[in-house]
Design an enzyme around this catalytic site. Structure first.
Site, PDB file in Angstrom:
ATOM      1  CD  GLU A  28       6.983   5.019   9.659  1.00 57.82           C
ATOM      2  OE1 GLU A  28       7.604   4.028  10.079  1.00 57.82           O
ATOM      3  OE2 GLU A  28       7.375   5.762   8.746  1.00 57.82           O
ATOM      4  CE  LYS A  89      12.043  -1.418   7.456  1.00 59.74           C
ATOM      5  NZ  LYS A  89      13.333  -1.084   6.811  1.00 59.74           N
ATOM      6  CB  VAL A 109       5.660   3.680   4.130  1.00 58.44           C
ATOM      7  CG1 VAL A 109       4.701   4.325   3.130  1.00 58.44           C
ATOM      8  CG2 VAL A 109       6.467   4.760   4.848  1.00 58.44           C
ATOM      9  CG  ASP A 141      16.725  -2.991  -1.802  1.00 68.44           C
ATOM     10  OD1 ASP A 141      15.487  -2.979  -1.672  1.00 68.44           O
ATOM     11  OD2 ASP A 141      17.515  -2.926  -0.845  1.00 68.44           O
ATOM     12  CB  SER A 143      10.873   0.681  -0.699  1.00 75.53           C
ATOM     13  OG  SER A 143       9.886   0.695   0.301  1.00 75.53           O
ATOM     14  CB  ALA A 144       6.982  -3.263  -0.202  1.00 73.96           C
ATOM     15  CG  ASP A 145       7.554   2.166   1.720  1.00 74.84           C
ATOM     16  OD1 ASP A 145       7.132   1.139   2.287  1.00 74.84           O
ATOM     17  OD2 ASP A 145       8.355   2.958   2.260  1.00 74.84           O
ATOM     18  CE  LYS A 162      12.918   5.962   5.866  1.00 79.76           C
ATOM     19  NZ  LYS A 162      11.599   5.568   5.368  1.00 79.76           N
TER      20      LYS A 162
END
Length: 308
Positions: A28, A89, A109, A141, A143-145, A162
């Site tokens: 990435e 981003k 990611v 919230d 993440s789209a990951d 993370k």
């Protein structure tokens, strides 16, 4: 190698490797533009590529430049990305607009997985994936990951999610999406800066050959979605869990107070954590990325050996 895509610009080295079934590992670029300060980010990016080469695979760092998805970056590309204050981003929602408007974009990611799959790259090394953020009840919230792991056929090697995230909810989300999380030489989910957590993994293996067999079987079964390899930070580089949790919790409270939202949350928190740990977290971040690069290259090589 997959069919030609007008928006893909693949270096000759990566093209040759894909054409001849050589091991290729995607990388990435958000970690370069948003994860570390200059020049640490360039040093890190070049060292990660070097480690992958030393282990017998070809690195393919991915970014959006001049209206193209670049699969493999030159030294000049890395410098441009590392120094830019305006790199966007880029997650799934941003891909089309950043390409169409010819903006400079660093892939997360999620978007790296998309681009890697377009190019026919099966393995992707990162530091840690995104996930369900703390305070989800108020912010929703996620993440789209996690969504990408549920639908895009790329194996991701990371040091867990993370540490700034709600790890139990992140794992629950992955389970709901049917994503298999395999511990590499660990029975618990590593927590990024630290090797351990309270979360037991349903599956772990001790060598890359077994990892490669799992990926191969998944392919033969035509199971959609990604596979997540959780590879803990080396023991000598691991930070104390209680120490890090205290710092992370304070950083999260500061982000709420400063009204930081959306994709700005992670860079904000990581910067705060580096400051509070006086650089120790950055050193740990580098160590875990290098360790992931080695395992990712070995895995890609072991997988390709099964294809012969």
């Amino acid at each position: 190698m997959k069919a030609f895509n007008q928006f893909l610009e693949i270096t000759p080295e990566v093209q040759e490797a894909l054409k001849n079934n050589k091991p290729v590992v995607a990388l990435e670029s958000t970690i370069i533009s948003h994860g570390m300060p200059y020049p640490d980010n360039v040093v890190m990016a070049k060292k990660v590529e070097q480690i992958i080469r030393e282990e017998g695979a070809i690195p393919a760092t991915i970014a959006i430049m001049d209206g193209k998805i670049k699969i493999g970056l030159s030294d000049q590309d890395l410098e441009t990305l590392a120094k830019s204050k305006h790199a966007i981003k880029v997650s799934r929602r941003d891909l089309a607009s950043v390409i169409a408007l010819k903006q400079l974009g660093a892939t997360t990611v999620a978007s790296t997985m998309i681009c890697a799959e377009m190019a026919g790259i099966k393995f992707f090394v990162t530091g840690g994936i995104g996930g369900v953020h703390k305070g989800y009840e108020q912010t929703l919230d996620v993440s789209a990951d996690l969504e990408e792991l549920g639908q895009t056929d790329v194996t991701v090697i990371c040091a867990g999610a993370k540490a700034i995230l709600d790890l139990p909810r992140t794992m629950e989300y992955l389970e709901t999406k049917g994503v298999s999380v395999v511990g590499y030489q660990t029975e618990v989910l590593p927590a990024f800066y630290t090797r351990t957590s309270d979360i037991k993994l349903h599956l772990h293996v001790e060598n890359v050959q077994d990892l490669a067999k799992i990926v191969h079987a998944k392919d033969q079964l035509k199971l959609k979605g990604g596979l997540l390899v959780a590879n803990p930070i080396p023991e000598k580089d691991s930070l104390d869990g209680d120490y890090m949790n205290d710092i992370i919790n304070r950083a999260v409270k500061d982000s709420v107070k400063d009204q930081i939202e959306g994709k700005d949350v992670t860079p904000y928190l990581l910067k705060k954590i580096v400051e509070e740990t006086q650089g120790k977290s950055l050193e740990a971040n580098l160590a875990l990325v290098y360790n992931n690069a080695k395992v990712g290259a070995l895995l890609a090589k072991a997988y390709m050996a099964l294809q012969k």
